[in-house]
Design a protein around this motif. Structure first.
Motif, mmCIF file in Angstrom:
data_model
loop_
_atom_site.group_PDB
_atom_site.id
_atom_site.type_symbol
_atom_site.label_atom_id
_atom_site.label_comp_id
_atom_site.label_asym_id
_atom_site.label_seq_id
_atom_site.Cartn_x
_atom_site.Cartn_y
_atom_site.Cartn_z
ATOM 1 N N ALA A 51 0.836 -1.212 0.000
ATOM 2 C CA ALA A 51 0.000 0.000 0.000
ATOM 3 C C ALA A 51 0.861 1.249 0.000
ATOM 4 C CB ALA A 51 -0.908 -0.001 1.224
ATOM 5 N N ASP A 52 0.420 2.250 -0.746
ATOM 6 C CA ASP A 52 1.105 3.538 -0.663
ATOM 7 C C ASP A 52 0.544 4.309 0.531
ATOM 8 O OD1 ASP A 52 -1.327 4.772 -1.395
ATOM 9 O OD2 ASP A 52 -0.737 4.966 -3.506
ATOM 10 N N VAL A 53 1.146 5.445 0.846
ATOM 11 C CA VAL A 53 0.801 6.161 2.070
ATOM 12 C C VAL A 53 -0.631 6.691 2.042
ATOM 13 C CG1 VAL A 53 1.795 8.351 1.248
ATOM 14 C CG2 VAL A 53 1.552 7.931 3.707
ATOM 15 N N GLU A 54 -1.101 7.174 0.901
ATOM 16 C CA GLU A 54 -2.462 7.702 0.806
ATOM 17 C C GLU A 54 -3.488 6.599 1.096
ATOM 18 O OE1 GLU A 54 -3.325 10.851 0.124
ATOM 19 O OE2 GLU A 54 -1.424 11.733 -0.541
ATOM 20 N N HIS A 55 -3.260 5.437 0.515
ATOM 21 C CA HIS A 55 -4.181 4.323 0.733
ATOM 22 C C HIS A 55 -4.121 3.850 2.182
ATOM 23 C CE1 HIS A 55 -6.583 0.802 -0.158
ATOM 24 N NE2 HIS A 55 -5.646 0.019 0.358
ATOM 25 N N ALA A 56 -2.919 3.842 2.742
ATOM 26 C CA ALA A 56 -2.767 3.385 4.125
ATOM 27 C C ALA A 56 -3.537 4.282 5.087
ATOM 28 C CB ALA A 56 -1.285 3.347 4.498
ATOM 29 N N VAL A 57 -3.420 5.588 4.929
ATOM 30 C CA VAL A 57 -4.140 6.514 5.808
ATOM 31 C C VAL A 57 -5.646 6.341 5.638
ATOM 32 C CG1 VAL A 57 -4.625 8.949 6.244
ATOM 33 C CG2 VAL A 57 -2.266 8.173 5.982
ATOM 34 N N PHE A 58 -6.082 6.173 4.403
ATOM 35 C CA PHE A 58 -7.502 5.963 4.125
ATOM 36 C C PHE A 58 -8.011 4.714 4.839
ATOM 37 C CE2 PHE A 58 -10.971 4.332 1.439
ATOM 38 C CZ PHE A 58 -11.773 5.461 1.317
ATOM 39 N N GLU A 59 -7.249 3.635 4.782
ATOM 40 C CA GLU A 59 -7.662 2.383 5.412
ATOM 41 C C GLU A 59 -7.642 2.478 6.935
ATOM 42 O OE1 GLU A 59 -8.751 -0.509 4.031
ATOM 43 O OE2 GLU A 59 -8.771 0.480 2.079
ATOM 44 N N LEU A 60 -6.617 3.100 7.484
ATOM 45 C CA LEU A 60 -6.503 3.214 8.938
ATOM 46 C C LEU A 60 -7.643 4.039 9.533
ATOM 47 C CD1 LEU A 60 -2.659 3.916 9.146
ATOM 48 C CD2 LEU A 60 -3.783 1.858 10.004
ATOM 49 N N THR A 61 -7.918 5.175 8.919
ATOM 50 C CA THR A 61 -8.931 6.076 9.487
ATOM 51 C C THR A 61 -10.341 5.539 9.297
ATOM 52 O OG1 THR A 61 -8.911 7.407 7.446
ATOM 53 C CG2 THR A 61 -7.486 8.131 9.245
ATOM 54 N N THR A 62 -10.632 5.001 8.132
ATOM 55 C CA THR A 62 -11.986 4.493 7.900
ATOM 56 C C THR A 62 -12.281 3.261 8.740
ATOM 57 O OG1 THR A 62 -11.207 3.289 5.933
ATOM 58 C CG2 THR A 62 -12.227 5.455 5.575
ATOM 59 N N ALA A 63 -11.257 2.486 9.069
ATOM 60 C CA ALA A 63 -11.472 1.314 9.936
ATOM 61 C C ALA A 63 -11.938 1.759 11.317
ATOM 62 C CB ALA A 63 -10.181 0.492 10.044
ATOM 63 N N ASP A 64 -11.297 2.784 11.873
ATOM 64 C CA ASP A 64 -11.710 3.290 13.185
ATOM 65 C C ASP A 64 -13.130 3.844 13.144
ATOM 66 O OD1 ASP A 64 -9.329 2.628 14.331
ATOM 67 O OD2 ASP A 64 -8.658 4.674 14.720
ATOM 68 N N VAL A 65 -13.438 4.581 12.102
ATOM 69 C CA VAL A 65 -14.760 5.204 12.008
ATOM 70 C C VAL A 65 -15.843 4.135 11.847
ATOM 71 C CG1 VAL A 65 -16.225 6.703 10.585
ATOM 72 C CG2 VAL A 65 -13.905 7.430 11.221
ATOM 73 N N ALA A 66 -15.581 3.125 11.048
ATOM 74 C CA ALA A 66 -16.564 2.045 10.882
ATOM 75 C C ALA A 66 -16.815 1.328 12.206
ATOM 76 C CB ALA A 66 -16.082 1.051 9.824
ATOM 77 N N ASP A 67 -15.742 1.059 12.954
ATOM 78 C CA ASP A 67 -15.903 0.386 14.252
ATOM 79 C C ASP A 67 -16.662 1.275 15.236
ATOM 80 O OD1 ASP A 67 -14.610 -1.849 13.334
ATOM 81 O OD2 ASP A 67 -12.676 -1.371 14.251
ATOM 82 N N ALA A 68 -16.382 2.574 15.211
ATOM 83 C CA ALA A 68 -17.098 3.497 16.091
ATOM 84 C C ALA A 68 -18.570 3.577 15.699
ATOM 85 C CB ALA A 68 -16.457 4.877 16.041
ATOM 86 N N CYS A 69 -18.857 3.568 14.410
ATOM 87 C CA CYS A 69 -20.248 3.548 13.955
ATOM 88 C C CYS A 69 -20.978 2.320 14.492
ATOM 89 C CB CYS A 69 -20.312 3.564 12.432
ATOM 90 S SG CYS A 69 -20.009 5.171 11.670
ATOM 91 N N ASP A 70 -20.308 1.178 14.483
ATOM 92 C CA ASP A 70 -20.922 -0.038 15.018
ATOM 93 C C ASP A 70 -21.197 0.102 16.517
ATOM 94 O OD1 ASP A 70 -20.828 -1.185 12.517
ATOM 95 O OD2 ASP A 70 -18.995 -2.335 12.907
ATOM 96 N N LEU A 71 -20.256 0.708 17.239
ATOM 97 C CA LEU A 71 -20.446 0.906 18.677
ATOM 98 C C LEU A 71 -21.647 1.809 18.962
ATOM 99 C CD1 LEU A 71 -19.389 0.536 21.586
ATOM 100 C CD2 LEU A 71 -17.919 2.528 21.193
#
Length: 373
Positions: free
Chosen positions: A71-91
């Motif tokens: 993964a390049d850096v742009e994709h990595a940041v996108f994946e890291l941040t959206t993973a947290d937000v998706a988990d928080a949405c579930d909570l």
């Protein structure tokens, strides 16, 4: 015994936490804030993500996976941040269900470098919404002039929006118009308006920081007497705009089709001047139908000792206007103040984003080297 945060909720204020990190999600501390301190939503921004991702080791495993996948850096940041937000949405999903989607919201901001590019902002908003894939996500779009059309188009696609970095009353009216245009487009596009939610994030403490700096430069007793009051006055007048705009015939027609008002959200509610009460921007902005998004320090102070006395906004408009008039009489240019604040706010978010990209790029390289990739 009713806690101050419960009293705030009872007065019609939704408490959202202005912070998110993977550790909050995994150690149960965010869940505890929901259960114990009336937190019913979360906001994030580039600075919050930079602090979260670069502190500790909570993201190391996912970063290693991304490095191994090339993964390049742009994709990595996108994946890291959206993973947290998706988990928080579930909570927060039970809160969203219980409130019909009004609360239980989690916000994620478009790349701040796109704030002056309408088309790129729209594309990024749609990409974030699709990736998170949760009904209770809010996509944050800055209220730049270029952002107004992006807000309308994103809402028109049926996507809920948190409009951020609002400082001026004039721009706030433009944001409300962008929201109503978006609802009109969404209706024309066949979307269920009852499923589209929005908040307008009106920043508070930064107004005092900038105006108080100018009052100190003036240096008179008259100037000193006006310190620490402009943030509340500005926000209270924003609530007056909210009341006017959402009692209009234009909105009534949309409400008849299921639309909801765009709620005012008080942002930047941590007190920056230690001489001011630490809950000033909480207790001074109590009104029905608003959101107050608090950093944890402000939330803890509110829970511990805030004096919630009911609505402290309605009926204060003449006094608030008089305060802004007094500032103008001393030569403080309101339009210049809010322009400076918008520019500085965006610059800070862009700087945080660039720092995050640099740190993640280094993290990817380190992970690759460790694995011999």
């Amino acid at each position: 015994m009713t806690t101050p945060t419960q009293a705030l909720s009872d007065a019609g204020v939704s408490i959202w936490l202005d912070d998110l990190s993977r550790s909050r999600l995994t150690d149960g501390s965010l869940k505890a804030l929901i259960e114990e301190k009336n937190v019913v939503g979360v906001t994030t921004n580039p600075t919050i993500f930079h602090l979260a991702i670069t502190k500790g080791h909570g993201y190391d495993a996912q970063l290693a996976e991304l490095a191994a996948a090339g993964a390049d850096v742009e994709h990595a940041v996108f994946e890291l941040t959206t993973a947290d937000v998706a988990d928080a949405c579930d909570l927060f999903a039970p809160v969203a269900e219980a409130t019909g989607g009004v609360d239980g919201r989690v916000s994620i901001e478009v790349d701040p470098r796109l704030a002056w590019d309408t088309a790129a902002t729209i594309a990024e908003a749609k990409k974030l919404h699709a990736k998170v894939g949760r009904d209770n996500v809010h996509i944050k779009i800055p209220a730049t002039l270029e952002g107004l059309e992006a807000i309308t188009e994103t809402l028109g696609a049926g996507i809920s929006v948190n409009v951020t970095l609002i400082f001026s009353l004039t721009r706030y009216r433009a944001v409300v118009n962008a929201y109503l245009l978006g609802l009109e487009k969404a209706k024309a596009n066949g979307h269920d308006l009852s499923q589209i939610h929005s908040v307008a994030s009106f920043f508070v403490s930064r107004v005092d920081t900038e105006i108080d700096r100018r009052l100190e430069a003036i240096g008179t007793e008259e100037a000193a007497a006006l310190k620490g009051q402009a943030g509340l006055a500005n926000a209270r007048l924003a609530y007056q705009v909210y009341q006017e705009e959402f009692s209009s015939e234009r909105f009534r027609l949309l409400a008849d089709a299921g639309a909801r008002p765009q709620r005012p959200l008080w942002a930047s509610t941590g007190v920056k001047d230690p001489n001011l009460p630490d809950t000033l921007y909480v207790t001074g902005l109590v009104a029905p139908g608003v959101v107050n998004t608090m950093p944890e320090k402000t939330l803890e102070a509110t829970y511990d000792h805030a004096q919630v006395t009911g609505d402290t906004v309605t009926g204060t408009y003449a006094e608030a206007n008089a305060h802004l008039d007094a500032l103008a009489a001393l030569g403080i240019d309101y339009n210049d103040v809010v322009a400076v604040l918008e520019s500085e706010g965006l610059e800070k978010f862009v700087a945080s984003w660039n720092e995050l990209l640099g740190d993640i790029e280094a993290g990817l390289a380190q992970a690759s080297a460790a694995k011999g990739v």
